[in-house]
Motif scaffolding. Structure first.
Motif, short mmCIF file in Angstrom:
data_model
loop_
_atom_site.label_atom_id
_atom_site.label_comp_id
_atom_site.label_asym_id
_atom_site.label_seq_id
_atom_site.Cartn_x
_atom_site.Cartn_y
_atom_site.Cartn_z
N ARG A 170 -26.41 -18.76 4.87
CA ARG A 170 -27.62 -18.28 4.51
C ARG A 170 -28.92 -19.25 4.04
NH1 ARG A 170 -24.78 -13.44 0.80
NH2 ARG A 170 -24.22 -12.32 2.49
N GLU A 171 -28.51 -20.41 3.61
CA GLU A 171 -29.48 -21.28 3.31
C GLU A 171 -30.07 -22.08 4.63
OE1 GLU A 171 -28.22 -23.69 0.23
OE2 GLU A 171 -27.89 -21.94 -1.16
N ARG A 172 -29.32 -22.52 5.49
CA ARG A 172 -29.79 -23.52 6.51
C ARG A 172 -28.79 -23.19 7.74
NH1 ARG A 172 -26.42 -26.05 3.00
NH2 ARG A 172 -24.78 -27.78 4.05
N ALA A 173 -28.78 -21.99 8.16
CA ALA A 173 -28.16 -21.89 9.64
C ALA A 173 -28.75 -22.76 10.82
CB ALA A 173 -28.10 -20.47 9.90
N ALA A 174 -30.11 -22.69 10.86
CA ALA A 174 -30.66 -23.32 11.94
C ALA A 174 -30.13 -24.98 12.03
CB ALA A 174 -32.06 -23.36 11.91
N ASP B 46 -26.22 -18.06 16.65
CA ASP B 46 -27.28 -17.76 17.26
C ASP B 46 -27.96 -19.43 17.21
OD1 ASP B 46 -26.76 -15.22 17.82
OD2 ASP B 46 -27.98 -14.55 16.10
N ALA B 47 -27.96 -19.92 16.05
CA ALA B 47 -28.59 -21.30 15.90
C ALA B 47 -27.81 -22.26 16.74
CB ALA B 47 -28.34 -21.74 14.31
N VAL B 48 -26.59 -22.14 16.96
CA VAL B 48 -25.87 -23.20 17.90
C VAL B 48 -26.13 -22.88 19.28
CG1 VAL B 48 -23.40 -23.53 18.81
CG2 VAL B 48 -23.87 -23.33 16.48
N SER B 49 -26.42 -21.67 19.68
CA SER B 49 -26.67 -21.15 21.05
C SER B 49 -28.15 -21.84 21.13
CB SER B 49 -26.67 -19.75 21.12
OG SER B 49 -27.14 -19.40 22.58
N ALA B 50 -29.06 -21.74 20.52
CA ALA B 50 -30.50 -22.03 20.70
C ALA B 50 -30.37 -23.62 20.67
CB ALA B 50 -31.27 -21.84 19.19
N ALA B 51 -29.70 -24.41 19.92
CA ALA B 51 -29.36 -25.74 20.02
C ALA B 51 -28.89 -26.22 21.11
CB ALA B 51 -28.84 -26.52 18.89
N LEU C 24 -7.88 -36.10 11.30
CA LEU C 24 -8.47 -37.33 10.89
C LEU C 24 -9.65 -36.90 9.51
CD1 LEU C 24 -9.18 -39.54 13.70
CD2 LEU C 24 -7.43 -39.87 12.23
N THR C 25 -10.16 -35.91 9.82
CA THR C 25 -11.33 -35.26 8.84
C THR C 25 -11.18 -33.90 8.80
OG1 THR C 25 -13.07 -34.86 10.40
CG2 THR C 25 -12.83 -37.15 9.97
N ALA C 26 -11.97 -33.31 7.78
CA ALA C 26 -12.32 -31.95 7.42
C ALA C 26 -13.59 -32.08 6.87
CB ALA C 26 -11.26 -31.25 6.54
N THR C 27 -14.49 -30.86 7.01
CA THR C 27 -15.90 -30.83 6.30
C THR C 27 -15.92 -29.48 6.14
OG1 THR C 27 -16.57 -32.49 8.18
CG2 THR C 27 -18.24 -31.08 7.17
N VAL C 28 -16.87 -29.58 4.70
CA VAL C 28 -17.11 -28.52 4.13
C VAL C 28 -18.81 -28.41 4.22
CG1 VAL C 28 -17.27 -27.03 2.14
CG2 VAL C 28 -15.28 -28.27 2.65
N HIS C 29 -19.62 -27.41 4.92
CA HIS C 29 -20.97 -27.09 4.40
C HIS C 29 -21.05 -26.12 3.54
CE1 HIS C 29 -22.96 -29.52 7.46
NE2 HIS C 29 -21.76 -29.65 8.12
N ARG C 30 -21.80 -26.41 2.20
CA ARG C 30 -21.71 -25.57 1.04
C ARG C 30 -23.31 -25.23 0.81
NH1 ARG C 30 -21.46 -29.81 -3.84
NH2 ARG C 30 -22.42 -31.61 -2.59
N GLY C 31 -23.49 -24.20 0.08
CA GLY C 31 -24.84 -24.06 -0.37
C GLY C 31 -25.11 -24.61 -1.74
N ALA C 32 -26.32 -24.50 -2.01
CA ALA C 32 -26.81 -25.47 -3.10
C ALA C 32 -26.19 -25.07 -4.45
CB ALA C 32 -28.45 -25.23 -3.08
N ALA C 33 -25.71 -26.07 -5.05
CA ALA C 33 -24.95 -25.79 -6.52
C ALA C 33 -23.69 -24.89 -6.32
CB ALA C 33 -26.01 -25.22 -7.49
N GLU C 34 -23.12 -24.54 -5.12
CA GLU C 34 -22.06 -23.62 -4.74
C GLU C 34 -20.55 -24.53 -5.17
OE1 GLU C 34 -19.91 -20.87 -1.26
OE2 GLU C 34 -21.29 -22.47 -0.69
N ASP C 35 -19.87 -23.92 -5.99
CA ASP C 35 -18.64 -24.52 -6.35
C ASP C 35 -17.52 -24.31 -5.11
OD1 ASP C 35 -16.36 -25.37 -7.32
OD2 ASP C 35 -16.09 -24.00 -9.17
N VAL C 36 -17.06 -25.33 -4.38
CA VAL C 36 -16.17 -25.33 -3.35
C VAL C 36 -15.07 -25.99 -3.72
CG1 VAL C 36 -18.07 -24.95 -1.51
CG2 VAL C 36 -17.35 -27.29 -2.18
N THR C 37 -14.79 -26.14 -4.85
CA THR C 37 -13.52 -26.79 -5.42
C THR C 37 -12.34 -26.25 -4.77
OG1 THR C 37 -14.41 -27.28 -7.35
CG2 THR C 37 -12.10 -27.55 -7.27
N ALA C 38 -12.11 -24.96 -4.60
CA ALA C 38 -11.02 -24.08 -4.14
C ALA C 38 -10.66 -24.72 -2.62
CB ALA C 38 -10.91 -22.73 -4.45
N LEU C 39 -11.79 -24.52 -2.19
CA LEU C 39 -11.84 -24.74 -0.57
C LEU C 39 -11.59 -26.23 -0.45
CD1 LEU C 39 -12.36 -24.08 2.15
CD2 LEU C 39 -14.85 -24.34 1.73
N ALA C 40 -12.11 -26.91 -0.97
CA ALA C 40 -11.79 -28.58 -1.21
C ALA C 40 -10.31 -28.71 -1.35
CB ALA C 40 -12.53 -29.52 -1.93
#
Length: 478
Positions: free
Chosen positions: A246-250, A284-289, A381-397
């Motif tokens: 919601r914050e930065r889809a593009a 949609d943002a991926v398709s545009a890029a 080798l890796t895993a990545t989380v994209h989170r919202g500002a100040a969002e608590d992603v401890t459980a996801l991590a």
């Protein structure tokens, strides 16, 4: 000084065996001659300087053989020289030896004698180079640099994707390193003979799961099994939270396309599986890029054919929608495979396979589906989380940490920095040995084994374990 190449890859099994035998015999002799950490560090510094001095010719040759851009290859020469100097620093610092001293204590049960422990080099090792990094994970790449820093002579098996570059780089190495400390062999037969040779005490590999598994099995089936450190396949999952979308889809869409299409998607850390929240516009943002995504040739015709076959399988699946970038003849077209969570969970194996090339899988999820999606992931080798500002992603991590060698936040995994804290590894099938790294200071640990001295006289002890710490290395003493 040593062998530049033992066979051109077209010789007989007998010629390959003879080539490996010659290199192994010289390496065994070299391993018996004592060297200091400062001497080996000086070799690594000299190798870095030699690489940089021949930069222009090396880059031109690499561009011819690999189709990678000269700008990318020039940067990779810089990285490779930095790796060599980094391991020179690791060798000089000495902490990698894990030097530990326990003083005698007769009051303990059982009584403790004078114990002194450190790591020592294993002996000659084999290095199998990669196709996608013709400098940084090749002849003078991370494996070779860390092994030389540890004090292990190296026999490199060249990758067939850039044979002339491998030979030229090997020629540089032989102008710097003493006799027996380096050799280059070529061809499948030589590669098989090398991992089975009794002189070889460990092997490092960067490449496909299939090729790595074959060599791993050979290493394990020897009369005297040896460690085999293979860096293999990885899909590098990414989770985009609803708040982040919601914050930065593009920005996320553009960043993803830039990452998975970089250098024709030929990175082991390429984000190949991305979970995005439904209805938030990331697709949609991926398709545009994707419309302005770069196209380029892959390293070999075989890789191009395999990529085309992977796209055909996605396009034949009724549950998958495939987005394609603009097509340029002679190149691999960037693509995105779109699928929903239900279809993914119905046949996860179809989407958990690594596809070498500029393609990624986007899985659209509802919030109540994410846990089930993460539960079927294989180690990467890796895993990545994209989170919202100040969002608590401890459980996801916490859910992703067990399947990741490196856990990133709000970035993209392509690009593996050189540093003391870096870890480039993971459990099978990402690697064959999850406790070790192929990048960063601890990569040296693969080529070492412990030895403990009990009540040893001072003149028998290595200088690193003697009283008063004459070399001033980091030590634990009690």
């Amino acid at each position: 000084m040593g062998d530049v190449t033992a066979t051109d890859g077209t010789g007989t099994d007998t010629a390959a065996a003879a080539a490996v035998e010659s290199a192994a015999t010289a390496a065994a002799r070299a391993a018996l001659l004592p060297t200091t950490r400062d001497e080996r560090a000086a070799w690594l510094d000299a190798l870095a300087a030699a690489l940089e001095a021949d930069r222009a010719a090396l880059v031109a040759l690499a561009a011819e053989e690999t189709h990678l851009s000269e700008a990318r290859l020039d940067g990779e020469v810089t990285r490779t020289a930095a790796q060599l100097r980094f391991f020179a620093g690791v060798a000089r610092e000495g902490g990698y030896l894990e030097a530990t001293l326990d003083s005698p204590d007769p009051a303990l049960i059982p009584p403790r004698p004078d114990l002194r422990r450190m790591l020592r080099p294993l002996g000659p090792v084999a290095v199998y180079t990669s196709s996608n990094f013709p400098f940084a994970f090749s002849v003078l790449g991370n494996d070779t640099a860390s092994a030389l820093a540890a004090g292990c002579p190296v026999i490199v098996k060249a990758h067939p994707g850039h044979p002339r570059l491998s030979r030229r780089t090997a020629e540089l190495a032989l102008t710097v390193l003493p006799a027996g400390w380096f050799a280059l062999v070529e061809g499948m037969e030589a590669g098989v003979a090398l991992v089975q040779h009794p002189v070889i005490r460990a092997a490092g590999f960067t490449g496909s799961e299939r090729g790595g598994r074959a060599l791993f099995d050979l290493a394990a089936s020897r009369p005297d099994p040896i460690p085999f450190y293979g860096e293999l396949g990885s899909v590098n999952p990414v989770v985009v939270t609803r708040a982040a979308a919601r914050e930065r889809a593009a920005d996320i869409g553009a960043g993803l396309v830039g990452s998975f299409t970089r250098d024709a998607g030929q990175y082991c850390t390429k984000p190949g599986l991305v979970f995005v929240p439904s209805g938030e516009g990331v697709e949609d943002a991926v398709s545009a890029a994707l419309g302005s995504a770069p196209t380029s040739r892959q390293l070999t015709d075989g890789m191009s054919a395999a990529y085309a076959s992977a796209l055909e399988r996605f396009e034949a699946d009724d549950a998958v929608s495939v987005l394609l970038a603009h097509e340029v003849p002679g190149t691999s077209t960037p693509a995105v495979a779109l699928v929903d969570a239900a279809a993914f969970l119905a046949a996860p194996d179809a989407f958990l396979e690594e596809h070498f090339g500029p393609v990624t899988v986007l899985v659209s999820y509802r919030d109540d589906e994410l846990a089930a999606l993460l539960a079927v992931l294989r180690p990467s080798l890796t895993a990545t989380v994209h989170r919202g500002a100040a969002e608590d992603v401890t459980a996801l991590a916490n859910a992703l940490a067990p399947i990741a060698g490196r856990l990133l936040f709000d970035g993209w995994p392509t690009g593996v920095a050189i540093g003391w804290a870096q870890h480039h590894g993971g459990s099978w099938p990402a690697t064959t040995a999850s406790i070790h790294s192929s990048v960063g200071a601890t990569a040296i640990r693969r080529w070492l084994t412990p030895i403990a001295y009990q009540d040893a006289p001072q003149d028998v002890l290595p200088p690193e374990l003697r009283d008063a710490n004459p070399l001033g290395i980091p030590r634990r003493e009690s």
